[in-house]
Design a protein around this motif. Structure first.
Motif, PDB file in Angstrom:
ATOM      1  N   GLU A   1      -0.130   1.391   8.772  1.00  0.00           N
ATOM      2  CA  GLU A   1       0.582   0.575   7.796  1.00  0.00           C
ATOM      3  C   GLU A   1       1.325  -0.541   8.515  1.00  0.00           C
ATOM      4  OE1 GLU A   1       3.101   2.315   4.918  1.00  0.00           O
ATOM      5  OE2 GLU A   1       1.670   3.828   4.261  1.00  0.00           O
ATOM      6  N   PRO A   2       0.886  -1.763   8.405  1.00  0.00           N
ATOM      7  CA  PRO A   2       1.570  -2.887   9.060  1.00  0.00           C
ATOM      8  C   PRO A   2       2.697  -3.459   8.204  1.00  0.00           C
ATOM      9  CG  PRO A   2      -0.484  -3.630   8.113  1.00  0.00           C
ATOM     10  CD  PRO A   2      -0.370  -2.161   7.784  1.00  0.00           C
ATOM     11  N   ASN A   3       3.446  -2.574   7.545  1.00  0.00           N
ATOM     12  CA  ASN A   3       4.416  -3.040   6.553  1.00  0.00           C
ATOM     13  C   ASN A   3       5.879  -2.878   6.957  1.00  0.00           C
ATOM     14  OD1 ASN A   3       2.378  -3.699   4.616  1.00  0.00           O
ATOM     15  ND2 ASN A   3       2.154  -1.512   4.181  1.00  0.00           N
ATOM     16  N   PHE A   4       6.145  -2.421   8.171  1.00  0.00           N
ATOM     17  CA  PHE A   4       7.543  -2.294   8.594  1.00  0.00           C
ATOM     18  C   PHE A   4       8.166  -3.685   8.706  1.00  0.00           C
ATOM     19  CE2 PHE A   4       5.988   1.747  10.774  1.00  0.00           C
ATOM     20  CZ  PHE A   4       6.483   2.564   9.775  1.00  0.00           C
ATOM     21  N   SER A   5       9.400  -3.799   8.268  1.00  0.00           N
ATOM     22  CA  SER A   5      10.052  -5.112   8.223  1.00  0.00           C
ATOM     23  C   SER A   5      10.542  -5.578   9.589  1.00  0.00           C
ATOM     24  CB  SER A   5      11.219  -5.077   7.238  1.00  0.00           C
ATOM     25  OG  SER A   5      12.229  -4.184   7.689  1.00  0.00           O
ATOM     26  N   ARG A   6      10.674  -4.644  10.537  1.00  0.00           N
ATOM     27  CA  ARG A   6      11.116  -4.984  11.886  1.00  0.00           C
ATOM     28  C   ARG A   6      10.153  -4.389  12.912  1.00  0.00           C
ATOM     29  NH1 ARG A   6      16.449  -6.779  12.434  1.00  0.00           N
ATOM     30  NH2 ARG A   6      17.666  -6.787  10.497  1.00  0.00           N
ATOM     31  N   ILE A   7      10.223  -4.894  14.133  1.00  0.00           N
ATOM     32  CA  ILE A   7       9.371  -4.361  15.192  1.00  0.00           C
ATOM     33  C   ILE A   7       9.679  -2.892  15.416  1.00  0.00           C
ATOM     34  CG2 ILE A   7       8.839  -4.478  17.658  1.00  0.00           C
ATOM     35  CD1 ILE A   7       9.264  -7.479  17.525  1.00  0.00           C
ATOM     36  N   PHE A   8      10.977  -2.551  15.398  1.00  0.00           N
ATOM     37  CA  PHE A   8      11.410  -1.168  15.572  1.00  0.00           C
ATOM     38  C   PHE A   8      11.996  -0.695  14.235  1.00  0.00           C
ATOM     39  CE2 PHE A   8      11.712  -3.446  19.565  1.00  0.00           C
ATOM     40  CZ  PHE A   8      10.999  -2.621  20.426  1.00  0.00           C
ATOM     41  N   PRO A   9      11.246   0.055  13.456  1.00  0.00           N
ATOM     42  CA  PRO A   9      11.647   0.380  12.079  1.00  0.00           C
ATOM     43  C   PRO A   9      12.937   1.182  12.009  1.00  0.00           C
ATOM     44  CG  PRO A   9       9.331   0.896  12.469  1.00  0.00           C
ATOM     45  CD  PRO A   9       9.928   0.616  13.801  1.00  0.00           C
ATOM     46  N   VAL A  10      13.707   0.907  10.969  1.00  0.00           N
ATOM     47  CA  VAL A  10      14.926   1.683  10.718  1.00  0.00           C
ATOM     48  C   VAL A  10      14.551   3.007  10.074  1.00  0.00           C
ATOM     49  CG1 VAL A  10      16.356  -0.372  10.520  1.00  0.00           C
ATOM     50  CG2 VAL A  10      15.267   0.571   8.470  1.00  0.00           C
ATOM     51  N   ARG A  11      15.489   3.902  10.043  1.00  0.00           N
ATOM     52  CA  ARG A  11      15.226   5.262   9.577  1.00  0.00           C
ATOM     53  C   ARG A  11      14.658   5.306   8.163  1.00  0.00           C
ATOM     54  NH1 ARG A  11      17.065   8.633   5.129  1.00  0.00           N
ATOM     55  NH2 ARG A  11      16.622  10.775   5.753  1.00  0.00           N
ATOM     56  N   GLY A  12      15.211   4.518   7.249  1.00  0.00           N
ATOM     57  CA  GLY A  12      14.756   4.541   5.864  1.00  0.00           C
ATOM     58  C   GLY A  12      13.287   4.192   5.732  1.00  0.00           C
ATOM     59  N   GLU A  13      12.832   3.206   6.510  1.00  0.00           N
ATOM     60  CA  GLU A  13      11.423   2.824   6.468  1.00  0.00           C
ATOM     61  C   GLU A  13      10.535   3.912   7.055  1.00  0.00           C
ATOM     62  OE1 GLU A  13      10.952  -1.945   6.520  1.00  0.00           O
ATOM     63  OE2 GLU A  13      11.496  -1.066   8.450  1.00  0.00           O
ATOM     64  N   MET A  14      11.024   4.569   8.101  1.00  0.00           N
ATOM     65  CA  MET A  14      10.228   5.630   8.723  1.00  0.00           C
ATOM     66  C   MET A  14      10.079   6.810   7.769  1.00  0.00           C
ATOM     67  SD  MET A  14       8.677   5.820  11.587  1.00  0.00           S
ATOM     68  CE  MET A  14       7.274   6.826  11.125  1.00  0.00           C
ATOM     69  N   LYS A  15      11.165   7.172   7.116  1.00  0.00           N
ATOM     70  CA  LYS A  15      11.121   8.279   6.155  1.00  0.00           C
ATOM     71  C   LYS A  15      10.198   7.935   4.986  1.00  0.00           C
ATOM     72  CE  LYS A  15      12.543  12.148   4.142  1.00  0.00           C
ATOM     73  NZ  LYS A  15      11.770  12.074   2.888  1.00  0.00           N
ATOM     74  N   ALA A  16      10.241   6.690   4.515  1.00  0.00           N
ATOM     75  CA  ALA A  16       9.379   6.272   3.408  1.00  0.00           C
ATOM     76  C   ALA A  16       7.908   6.323   3.830  1.00  0.00           C
ATOM     77  CB  ALA A  16       9.754   4.867   2.948  1.00  0.00           C
ATOM     78  N   TYR A  17       7.617   5.956   5.076  1.00  0.00           N
ATOM     79  CA  TYR A  17       6.240   6.022   5.578  1.00  0.00           C
ATOM     80  C   TYR A  17       5.738   7.461   5.554  1.00  0.00           C
ATOM     81  CZ  TYR A  17       2.452   6.268   9.012  1.00  0.00           C
ATOM     82  OH  TYR A  17       1.264   6.545   9.647  1.00  0.00           O
ATOM     83  N   ILE A  18       6.558   8.384   6.038  1.00  0.00           N
ATOM     84  CA  ILE A  18       6.174   9.801   6.058  1.00  0.00           C
ATOM     85  C   ILE A  18       5.899  10.303   4.643  1.00  0.00           C
ATOM     86  CG2 ILE A  18       7.014  12.128   6.563  1.00  0.00           C
ATOM     87  CD1 ILE A  18       8.561  10.882   8.929  1.00  0.00           C
ATOM     88  N   ASP A  19       6.755   9.929   3.711  1.00  0.00           N
ATOM     89  CA  ASP A  19       6.574  10.358   2.324  1.00  0.00           C
ATOM     90  C   ASP A  19       5.271   9.804   1.735  1.00  0.00           C
ATOM     91  OD1 ASP A  19       8.936  11.767   2.384  1.00  0.00           O
ATOM     92  OD2 ASP A  19      10.134  10.159   1.482  1.00  0.00           O
ATOM     93  N   ARG A  20       4.962   8.557   2.064  1.00  0.00           N
ATOM     94  CA  ARG A  20       3.722   7.954   1.536  1.00  0.00           C
ATOM     95  C   ARG A  20       2.483   8.657   2.094  1.00  0.00           C
ATOM     96  NH1 ARG A  20       6.626   3.143   2.368  1.00  0.00           N
ATOM     97  NH2 ARG A  20       5.514   2.718   4.331  1.00  0.00           N
ATOM     98  N   VAL A  21       2.497   8.937   3.390  1.00  0.00           N
ATOM     99  CA  VAL A  21       1.357   9.623   3.995  1.00  0.00           C
ATOM    100  C   VAL A  21       1.181  11.002   3.368  1.00  0.00           C
ATOM    101  CG1 VAL A  21       0.414  10.600   6.122  1.00  0.00           C
ATOM    102  CG2 VAL A  21       1.528   8.364   6.171  1.00  0.00           C
ATOM    103  N   ALA A  22       2.291  11.730   3.202  1.00  0.00           N
ATOM    104  CA  ALA A  22       2.220  13.066   2.611  1.00  0.00           C
ATOM    105  C   ALA A  22       1.639  13.008   1.193  1.00  0.00           C
ATOM    106  CB  ALA A  22       3.597  13.698   2.595  1.00  0.00           C
TER     107      ALA A  22
END
Length: 509
Positions: A82-103
């Motif tokens: 997913e090339p959708n992170f808003s920053r080079i080093f994603p913040v926690r909220g984006e990482m958690k949202a990614y995990i939820d989407r994959v699940a």
């Protein structure tokens, strides 16, 4: 998972048999579940996790400034880019949202049972099954779950190191552990003391300074700190990478390679780079000595910071190198006798990482601790399996980690080996799969010999290495070599089919 238990109010409840039980619903457990479904077309599994939600460390950790310190394009599962992170080093909220989407994409939530601590697991050599004991974190109710395959995906750094000093009971303020930072904590106008240094502390401090009356950070010893920006990624770039997935894949491989070359290329100059960054950030001279470690960069994990060094100019903030001696009702007292006012103490001492925690009783009731005592320290064949514990597998177990590279690479490599070995077991074609004792011994000896050639813990104290010099954390070779771990080595596995030994080639996918 669990480290403590409570008394159950009612007798243990027996749960229906499951072919595979996975402990842990973080990225490791999620990956095992996804690969069971996509690689083996298998869904008779259940995941247990002690938290009320999915994500493991990314569920629990929600402190100010919490973010990934690895480029987001490489901190992803290979089959879910997913090339959708808003920053080079994603913040926690984006990482958690990614995990939820994959699940959700792989329909994993229906397999997960939350609020369940892993208490114990016992191997039955007659039935060739594990009996897993679980406990509800809310009610204390206990459960037993029989399974054929048990997978420990609980991670290494799970429970925070506790603050243990005299005066804890007398302190009138709040003591907060960074990994358990409460939502909505009000620091406005308060005196705050941050204990510890490292990545967590350097993320928290810049994000609380604007609220507090004062902030004192007490470090026992310094880390090498390298200034590293974290810019926003423009929407056009993210759109382009989304529309051209091959381009994003090439970017992932390039960034992974650059990250891997970071230490070989800059290793000897990292100290000079850190000092240069300190001066460029106009860090007051009084802090220079306590921001300059005496050990070799890389002995401990390098700390990459976005804006911590700049905070040292803030009159609200002070950095002290000392150790905490005791607490009184309103302050922290250090060994030098200094007193620092505190209404809130934030503990950033890291995690209980001196060993791994697997509450198991294998063949002849042996525990992992007893197994490791014989080996010399926490270890396992390619970090996934131990002789004497049939049908049990570890994801990112001992010596399957890195101080600078994406751990998801290590998770996926471990999982592929596990599924290649356990495929006939998972599908009910064999009874038992166990690593050969001599194969494990040789692997452990080879790994420790390679670790001795590295600089981890050579001239400093680090959680990578025990007091006896046993490195139980770091994978001592290039992670590119890890990719080849997925292939089953002939003669390294003992496979039993309904009471009869079977050639281990049958493990191959």
């Amino acid at each position: 998972m669990a480290r403590t238990t409570t008394t159950s109010p009612t007798p243990s409840e027996a749960l229906p048999f499951r072919q595979v039980v996975i402990i842990g619903a973080g990225l490791a457990g999620l990956n095992v579940a996804c690969r069971l479904m996509t690689k083996l077309n298998f869904d008779d599994f259940v995941i247990y996790d002690r938290y009320p939600g999915l994500g493991g460390t990314w569920y629990e950790n929600d402190y100010p400034g919490c973010a990934v310190d690895i480029p987001g394009c490489t901190y992803q599962l290979s089959y879910a880019p997913e090339p959708n992170f808003s920053r080079i080093f994603p913040v926690r909220g984006e990482m958690k949202a990614y995990i939820d989407r994959v699940a959700s994409r792989f329909d994993i939530p229906r397999h997960v049972v939350y609020n369940r601590n892993w208490i114990d697991a016992t191997w039955d050599d007659d039935t060739k099954t594990w009996t897993v004991e679980l406990q509800c974190t809310k009610t204390g109710q206990t459960y037993t779950q029989v399974c054929k395959v048990l997978v420990g995906a609980i991670g290494h750094q799970v429970d925070p190191k506790e603050l243990q000093v005299p005066g804890l009971a007398d302190f009138k303020g709040q003591i907060i552990y960074a990994s358990k930072y409460p939502a909505g904590l009000d620091l406005k106008g308060k005196d705050v003391v941050v204990l510890g240094t490292g990545s967590t502390a350097t993320q928290i401090v810049p994000n609380i300074l604007k609220h507090v009356e004062s902030c004192t950070q007490i470090q026992r010893e310094p880390h090498w700190i390298v200034n590293r920006p974290n810019p926003h990624l423009p929407s056009w770039l993210r759109t382009t990478l989304t529309n051209f997935p091959l381009l994003f894949r090439l970017l992932q491989h390039l960034v992974f390679a650059i990250t891997e070359l970071f230490y070989p290329i800059l290793g000897r100059s990292l100290a000079r780079l850190a000092i240069k960054h300190m001066k460029q950030a106009s860090v007051p001279e009084k802090y220079h000595s306590i921001l300059t470690p005496s050990y070799t960069p890389g002995c401990k994990r390098i700390v990459f910071s976005v804006d911590y060094l700049q905070c040292l100019q803030n009159p609200k903030f002070s950095l002290v190198q000392d150790t905490v001696s005791r607490l009184d009702p309103t302050s922290v007292i250090t060994s030098s006798g200094a007193s620092f006012p505190a209404q809130v103490i934030i503990v950033c001492y890291g995690f209980k990482a001196h060993t791994f925690f697997y509450p198991l009783h294998g063949r002849d009731a042996i525990t992992p601790q007893q197994h490791w005592a014989q080996a010399g320290g926490p270890s396992g064949y390619k970090g996934t399996s131990m002789h004497g514990f049939p049908n049990f597998f570890m994801v990112r177990g001992p010596n399957v980690s890195s101080g600078h590279q994406s751990l998801i690479w290590f998770i996926e490599a471990s999982t592929e080996l596990i599924l290649n070995v356990a495929k006939p077991l998972v599908l009910g074609q064999v009874d038992c799969v166990e690593v050969d004792k001599e194969a494990e011994r040789k692997w452990v000896v080879e790994t420790q010999k390679a670790c001795q050639k590295g600089f981890w813990g050579r001239d400093c104290h680090t959680f990578y290495v025990t007091e006896s010099g046993w490195n139980h954390t770091v994978y001592p070779w290039t992670p590119y070599k890890l990719w080849f771990h997925r292939f089953v080595s002939k003669g390294h596995w003992i496979v039993t089919k309904f009471g009869h030994l079977k050639n281990d080639q049958d493990c191959k996918s």
